[in-house]
Design a protein around this motif. Structure first.
Motif, PDB file in Angstrom:
ATOM      1  N   ALA A  22     -19.778 -17.624   5.111  1.00  0.00           N
ATOM      2  CA  ALA A  22     -20.491 -17.425   3.843  1.00  0.00           C
ATOM      3  C   ALA A  22     -21.394 -18.616   3.524  1.00  0.00           C
ATOM      4  CB  ALA A  22     -19.493 -17.198   2.713  1.00  0.00           C
ATOM      5  N   GLY A  23     -20.967 -19.819   3.930  1.00  0.00           N
ATOM      6  CA  GLY A  23     -21.753 -21.017   3.668  1.00  0.00           C
ATOM      7  C   GLY A  23     -22.900 -21.231   4.627  1.00  0.00           C
ATOM      8  N   GLY A  24     -22.938 -20.456   5.710  1.00  0.00           N
ATOM      9  CA  GLY A  24     -24.054 -20.565   6.651  1.00  0.00           C
ATOM     10  C   GLY A  24     -23.710 -21.140   8.007  1.00  0.00           C
ATOM     11  N   ALA A  25     -22.411 -21.236   8.343  1.00  0.00           N
ATOM     12  CA  ALA A  25     -22.024 -21.715   9.672  1.00  0.00           C
ATOM     13  C   ALA A  25     -22.492 -20.724  10.737  1.00  0.00           C
ATOM     14  CB  ALA A  25     -20.514 -21.888   9.760  1.00  0.00           C
ATOM     15  N   ASP A  26     -22.896 -21.261  11.877  1.00  0.00           N
ATOM     16  CA  ASP A  26     -23.295 -20.433  13.017  1.00  0.00           C
ATOM     17  C   ASP A  26     -22.128 -20.145  13.932  1.00  0.00           C
ATOM     18  OD1 ASP A  26     -26.317 -20.531  12.674  1.00  0.00           O
ATOM     19  OD2 ASP A  26     -25.813 -22.663  12.730  1.00  0.00           O
ATOM     20  N   ARG A  27     -21.149 -21.059  13.940  1.00  0.00           N
ATOM     21  CA  ARG A  27     -20.065 -20.962  14.910  1.00  0.00           C
ATOM     22  C   ARG A  27     -18.841 -21.664  14.347  1.00  0.00           C
ATOM     23  NH1 ARG A  27     -22.008 -23.232  20.315  1.00  0.00           N
ATOM     24  NH2 ARG A  27     -21.027 -25.222  19.803  1.00  0.00           N
ATOM     25  N   VAL A 197     -31.598 -33.737  18.192  1.00  0.00           N
ATOM     26  CA  VAL A 197     -30.232 -33.201  18.193  1.00  0.00           C
ATOM     27  C   VAL A 197     -30.238 -31.875  17.440  1.00  0.00           C
ATOM     28  CG1 VAL A 197     -27.868 -33.563  17.374  1.00  0.00           C
ATOM     29  CG2 VAL A 197     -29.154 -35.465  18.396  1.00  0.00           C
ATOM     30  N   ASP A 198     -29.623 -30.858  18.041  1.00  0.00           N
ATOM     31  CA  ASP A 198     -29.662 -29.540  17.400  1.00  0.00           C
ATOM     32  C   ASP A 198     -28.281 -28.909  17.281  1.00  0.00           C
ATOM     33  OD1 ASP A 198     -29.175 -28.959  20.042  1.00  0.00           O
ATOM     34  OD2 ASP A 198     -30.826 -27.521  20.279  1.00  0.00           O
ATOM     35  N   GLY A 199     -27.231 -29.762  17.273  1.00  0.00           N
ATOM     36  CA  GLY A 199     -25.881 -29.261  17.080  1.00  0.00           C
ATOM     37  C   GLY A 199     -25.076 -30.214  16.202  1.00  0.00           C
ATOM     38  N   PHE A 200     -24.402 -29.661  15.197  1.00  0.00           N
ATOM     39  CA  PHE A 200     -23.648 -30.471  14.243  1.00  0.00           C
ATOM     40  C   PHE A 200     -22.301 -29.802  13.981  1.00  0.00           C
ATOM     41  CE2 PHE A 200     -28.072 -31.376  13.788  1.00  0.00           C
ATOM     42  CZ  PHE A 200     -28.134 -32.740  13.536  1.00  0.00           C
ATOM     43  N   HIS A 201     -21.247 -30.625  13.946  1.00  0.00           N
ATOM     44  CA  HIS A 201     -19.869 -30.132  13.889  1.00  0.00           C
ATOM     45  C   HIS A 201     -19.151 -30.826  12.734  1.00  0.00           C
ATOM     46  CE1 HIS A 201     -15.775 -29.329  15.690  1.00  0.00           C
ATOM     47  NE2 HIS A 201     -15.518 -30.516  15.163  1.00  0.00           N
ATOM     48  N   ILE A 202     -18.577 -30.051  11.824  1.00  0.00           N
ATOM     49  CA  ILE A 202     -17.878 -30.640  10.674  1.00  0.00           C
ATOM     50  C   ILE A 202     -16.482 -30.045  10.523  1.00  0.00           C
ATOM     51  CG2 ILE A 202     -19.961 -31.294   9.416  1.00  0.00           C
ATOM     52  CD1 ILE A 202     -19.551 -28.804   7.643  1.00  0.00           C
ATOM     53  N   GLY A 203     -15.581 -30.894  10.043  1.00  0.00           N
ATOM     54  CA  GLY A 203     -14.220 -30.475   9.757  1.00  0.00           C
ATOM     55  C   GLY A 203     -13.868 -30.854   8.333  1.00  0.00           C
ATOM     56  N   GLY A 204     -13.507 -32.123   8.149  1.00  0.00           N
ATOM     57  CA  GLY A 204     -13.174 -32.605   6.816  1.00  0.00           C
ATOM     58  C   GLY A 204     -14.324 -32.478   5.824  1.00  0.00           C
ATOM     59  N   ALA A 205     -15.557 -32.602   6.310  1.00  0.00           N
ATOM     60  CA  ALA A 205     -16.719 -32.496   5.414  1.00  0.00           C
ATOM     61  C   ALA A 205     -16.846 -31.107   4.795  1.00  0.00           C
ATOM     62  CB  ALA A 205     -17.999 -32.834   6.181  1.00  0.00           C
ATOM     63  N   ALA A 206     -16.209 -30.113   5.411  1.00  0.00           N
ATOM     64  CA  ALA A 206     -16.228 -28.760   4.861  1.00  0.00           C
ATOM     65  C   ALA A 206     -15.065 -28.520   3.898  1.00  0.00           C
ATOM     66  CB  ALA A 206     -16.163 -27.734   5.993  1.00  0.00           C
ATOM     67  N   PRO A 218     -19.468 -23.619  -0.585  1.00  0.00           N
ATOM     68  CA  PRO A 218     -20.564 -24.460  -1.094  1.00  0.00           C
ATOM     69  C   PRO A 218     -20.747 -25.751  -0.299  1.00  0.00           C
ATOM     70  CG  PRO A 218     -19.261 -23.608  -2.923  1.00  0.00           C
ATOM     71  CD  PRO A 218     -18.514 -23.267  -1.662  1.00  0.00           C
ATOM     72  N   ALA A 219     -19.644 -26.353   0.184  1.00  0.00           N
ATOM     73  CA  ALA A 219     -19.765 -27.571   1.000  1.00  0.00           C
ATOM     74  C   ALA A 219     -20.489 -27.259   2.300  1.00  0.00           C
ATOM     75  CB  ALA A 219     -18.375 -28.157   1.280  1.00  0.00           C
ATOM     76  N   VAL A 220     -20.146 -26.146   2.937  1.00  0.00           N
ATOM     77  CA  VAL A 220     -20.831 -25.746   4.169  1.00  0.00           C
ATOM     78  C   VAL A 220     -22.302 -25.467   3.878  1.00  0.00           C
ATOM     79  CG1 VAL A 220     -20.930 -24.019   6.006  1.00  0.00           C
ATOM     80  CG2 VAL A 220     -18.705 -24.838   5.188  1.00  0.00           C
ATOM     81  N   ALA A 221     -22.574 -24.838   2.744  1.00  0.00           N
ATOM     82  CA  ALA A 221     -23.959 -24.512   2.379  1.00  0.00           C
ATOM     83  C   ALA A 221     -24.812 -25.768   2.201  1.00  0.00           C
ATOM     84  CB  ALA A 221     -23.988 -23.674   1.107  1.00  0.00           C
TER      85      ALA A 221
END
Length: 230
Positions: A22-27, A197-206, A218-221
């Motif tokens: 919902a926040g816009g993650a691709d993967r 760089v065209d790839g970004f990975h988040i865990g705690g930031a989400a 909203p955090a992912v957005a």
């Protein structure tokens, strides 16, 4: 950039997955037990997440804390079960005791994946020689991504390495996408994007409320907006 950057979010269950999409993650990277930095989730969890979202899923193949493969036959068995259950993308990475890639373990698991796409994870940040590791893995079927902070200590320390590796994209051992994660913050994004760089990975930031709370859409957005340059 003609193609938008990939945003990958760690998901522990279906609720996380739905919020991330919902926040816009691709993967999504699917794991369990973040106290051990992410282990292989149950087949039932993967199935529930697959039913909840329609974005790409990469499933962790890691049965214990640390970067050793342990009992490789157990990892192979887990990979086969996940493949049989419909998993199509994976995350893995094994080092031996002296910090070099455990090529035989990686090759045994990759053989079972049978051409599926996969990420070599942050074991690269703990390797004795990153460049040698990339050269040894070069040409393995399905390897299309390195998840890395550039340093075991995180992106703050690893930024120079990340920028240098981004500049080598396309060279032998450097054709794969750089997926930056591990202490990644929004203020790092502009410089990384500018470097290609065209790839970004988040865990705690989400998860602004911590790992015991679900992913925040909203955090992912906010990350999606930053990656899209809005």
């Amino acid at each position: 950039m003609s193609k938008r950057a990939v945003l990958e979010v760690i998901a522990l269950g279906a609720e996380d997955a739905a919020a991330a999409q919902a926040g816009g993650a691709d993967r999504l990277e699917l794991v369990t037990d973040m106290a051990a930095d992410g282990l292989t989730p149950a087949v039932s969890t993967v199935a529930a997440i697959r039913s909840a979202v329609d974005i790409s899923l990469r499933v962790m193949l890691r049965l214990s804390d640390g970067f050793g493969a342990g009992d490789v036959s157990r990892v192979v068995r887990a990979a086969r079960e996940l493949r049989d259950a419909g998993a199509e993308e994976f995350v893995l990475g094994f080092l031996d005791a002296d910090g070099t890639v455990d090529l035989s373990a990686v090759e045994r698991v990759v053989e079972v994946l049978d051409g599926c796409r996969w990420t070599f994870h942050r074991a690269i940040d703990h390797a004795a020689d990153r460049n040698a590791l990339r050269k040894q893995l070069d040409g393995l079927p399905g390897l299309d991504t390195y998840l890395t902070a550039g340093s075991a200590a995180g992106v703050d320390d690893g930024l120079p390495t990340l920028l240098a590796e981004a500049a080598r994209r396309g060279e032998p051992g450097y054709e794969q996408r750089l997926l930056v994660g591990g202490g990644l913050r929004l203020e790092h994004v502009p410089r990384l994007l500018a470097a290609g760089v065209d790839g970004f990975h988040i865990g705690g930031a989400a998860r602004p409320q911590g790992w015991d709370r679900p992913v925040s859409a909203p955090a992912v957005a906010r990350w999606r907006k930053a990656l899209d340059g809005d």
